[in-house]
Structure formats: C-alpha cells, structure tokens
Write an enzyme that holds these catalytic residues in place. Structure first.
Site, short mmCIF file in Angstrom:
data_model
loop_
_atom_site.label_atom_id
_atom_site.label_comp_id
_atom_site.label_asym_id
_atom_site.label_seq_id
_atom_site.Cartn_x
_atom_site.Cartn_y
_atom_site.Cartn_z
N GLY A 126 0.76 -1.00 0.12
CA GLY A 126 0.43 -0.09 0.29
C GLY A 126 0.91 1.32 -0.20
N HIS A 127 1.67 1.23 0.52
CA HIS A 127 2.83 2.66 0.99
C HIS A 127 3.60 3.07 -0.14
CE1 HIS A 127 2.84 0.80 5.31
NE2 HIS A 127 2.25 2.63 5.63
N LYS A 186 -7.25 3.66 2.25
CA LYS A 186 -7.48 2.61 3.59
C LYS A 186 -8.02 3.86 4.47
CE LYS A 186 -4.99 0.65 6.34
NZ LYS A 186 -4.94 0.46 7.67
N ASP A 187 -7.06 4.31 5.24
CA ASP A 187 -7.54 5.10 6.45
C ASP A 187 -8.37 6.95 5.76
OD1 ASP A 187 -5.04 4.44 8.14
OD2 ASP A 187 -4.00 4.67 6.51
N GLN A 210 -8.71 9.66 8.19
CA GLN A 210 -7.47 10.36 7.96
C GLN A 210 -7.43 11.28 6.08
OE1 GLN A 210 -3.47 9.30 9.20
NE2 GLN A 210 -3.39 8.95 6.67
N SER A 240 -1.91 -3.69 6.31
CA SER A 240 -1.86 -2.43 7.67
C SER A 240 -0.59 -2.97 8.09
CB SER A 240 -3.36 -2.89 8.04
OG SER A 240 -2.63 -2.30 9.16
N SER A 241 0.42 -2.19 8.38
CA SER A 241 1.35 -2.46 9.01
C SER A 241 0.57 -3.46 10.09
CB SER A 241 1.88 -1.05 9.44
OG SER A 241 3.04 -0.26 8.63
#
Length: 276
Positions: free
Chosen positions: A32-33, A146-147, A150, A182-183
């Site tokens: 994702g990053h 995803k966030d 935010q 996700s981390s």
C-alpha cells in the site's frame, strides 16, 4: 536514494523548481505504501517519503513502543520503488521542546468513527502532517484511502489553512484474499489472519446491498456488526456514511462503508465506497 535526518537537510534537498511529491509514512512499509510512491512518481519530478513514528498520534495505552520499526527493509523498498529521498527524523528533531505547544485540530470530522475511540489521534496526525508540509513544501502529498477518515482530515486542514499542496488519495491495496494491507497485520497470528477476512467481507456485503438499492442503514449496519462478531472481532464501529463522511441519506449517491474492530490486541480498520 538520499537518507535525510534533519529539517535543514530536507530544505536543502528541496531547493529548486522541480515538482516534489511527499509520501508520509510511519515505516514498516508494505504494498500500500509503495503504491503511494508509484502515484507520486507518476505525477512529480522528485519523490520524498518520510518515516516517522509520531508519538503525538498514539494514545497512552496504544502500541507506540511496539510499533514495528524496519528501517533497513523500508529504505530498500523505497529505493526500489523509485523514491529520490527519505526523511527519517528523530523525535527530538520533530519536537525539539519535548512536545508541541502548537497543535492542529480539525473539528467536525475528527470526533466520529476512529476519533471516538482514539481521542487526540487526529490532532496528532494533523499536527505532524502540517509540520511535514512546512518542512518539505511539497507540490502534492499522497495518502491511502484505507485510512479514509485521515485522508478527509488532511484535505479539510489543507483547505481551511489555504495550504498550497494537492492532497491525493490512492485506492486501498489489498492482498489476494481481500484483506487491506496494514502494518498492524504483522501483529496477527495465523488464526487471526484468517479471522481478519471478516472485516473486508462484512463491508463488501453491505456495499453490495447498497448497490442493490437497500436503504435501511441501521439494519445494514447491524448486519455488518453481527458479521464482525461472528468472525471473531470485537467491533469498534460499523457505519454507512456519505462519501464526504456526512450522514447517509436515502438520496445519497456516493456512500462510504467504514468499520473497525479488534482481534485480540490488534485494531484493524477498513472501508469501501460505492456510487449508485
């Protein structure tokens, strides 16, 4: 790829007229990053990521001390993805007085959803992103959908404070089985990793029903909540909202279904959108 540890080093790197894209992260990078880096690479002449585990956005009983820190792997991944630089400041570099007397509150969209169970979280997010924008002076900044809350907070902050930066949302990247990267997935054991699929499955089920024309929002939310419980989650919320995070109405044309819950000590979030 350059590794920059100080604000002065970033400003020296930033000097010039080329367009710069910023990808803020807390490290422990995943697909994702790297999709954010790819989006920045496609739009901007130069790309800088940041890796900073921001203490201001963690509550007193959250996972600040144990949050995964994997700098060597992250640096290699960023270089392979085409980042030109990575900003890796210390806490003292970002908060030289041991904290921040000045913080940024974005009211109206921070009290709901994750904001209810994580008071102060979005204040920490908005404050550190504001600082990163001031340090880097990016032309565009890239955040994952995803966030979703935010992303909405950052967009509102930029609009309200007349910041000269384009905030770009990038679609959620999912594993082959549908789980959003996700981390915090790293905290899950094998059984919990299988249980975690209930989160995306419950959201997708409600999205499908909205697309089919169902509009009993409370019943749909209760259905999603029950699916989380049946899947082993301790739910935090399951809500249907308009795409701008306002209340969902019968004539709403673009919905966002958002959910969060705990598997053991791990809190996971996810969301999906649907337009009708």
């Amino acid at each position: 790829m350059q590794v920059l540890n100080t604000i002065d080093a970033v400003r020296e790197w930033r000097a010039g007229s080329e367009s710069v894209g910023l990808v803020p992260t807390m490290g422990n990078l995943h697909a994702g990053h790297l999709a954010l880096v790819a989006a920045a690479r496609a739009r901007c002449d130069r790309v800088i990521a940041s890796i900073f585990v921001n203490p201001l956005q963690f509550g007193p009983n959250e996972d600040l001390a144990t949050y995964p820190r994997t700098f060597d792997a992250d640096r290699a991944a960023l270089a392979h993805a085409g980042a030109d630089a990575v900003f890796v400041p210390s806490v003292d570099e970002m908060y030289p007085e041991g904290g921040s007397a000045t913080t940024v509150d974005v009211s109206g969209i921070t009290e709901m959803l994750c904001g209810r169970s994580r008071p102060g979280h979005f204040r920490g997010v908005a404050t550190v992103v504001n600082k990163l924008f001031n340090i880097v002076q990016p032309d565009a900044a890239f955040f994952g959908e995803k966030d979703y809350q935010q992303l909405a907070v950052i967009k509102r902050m930029v609009a309200d404070l007349c910041m000269n930066v384009a905030v770009e949302g990038v679609p959620t990247v999912r594993d082959a089985d549908g789980l959003a990267y996700s981390s915090r997935n790293n905290y899950l054991d094998n059984a919990q990793r299988r249980q975690a699929l209930a989160l995306s499955a419950a959201i997708a089920d409600v999205v499908e029903r909205l697309a089919a024309g169902q509009r009993d929002f409370r019943a749909l939310e209760a259905r999603g909540w029950a699916q989380l419980v049946d899947g082993g989650f301790d739910p935090d919320y399951f809500e249907i909202r308009a795409a701008d995070l306002g209340p969902a109405e019968r004539d709403t044309s673009s919905f966002r279904v958002l959910a969060a819950g705990h598997l053991g000590r791990t809190r996971l979030i996810d969301n999906m959108g649907v337009s009708v």
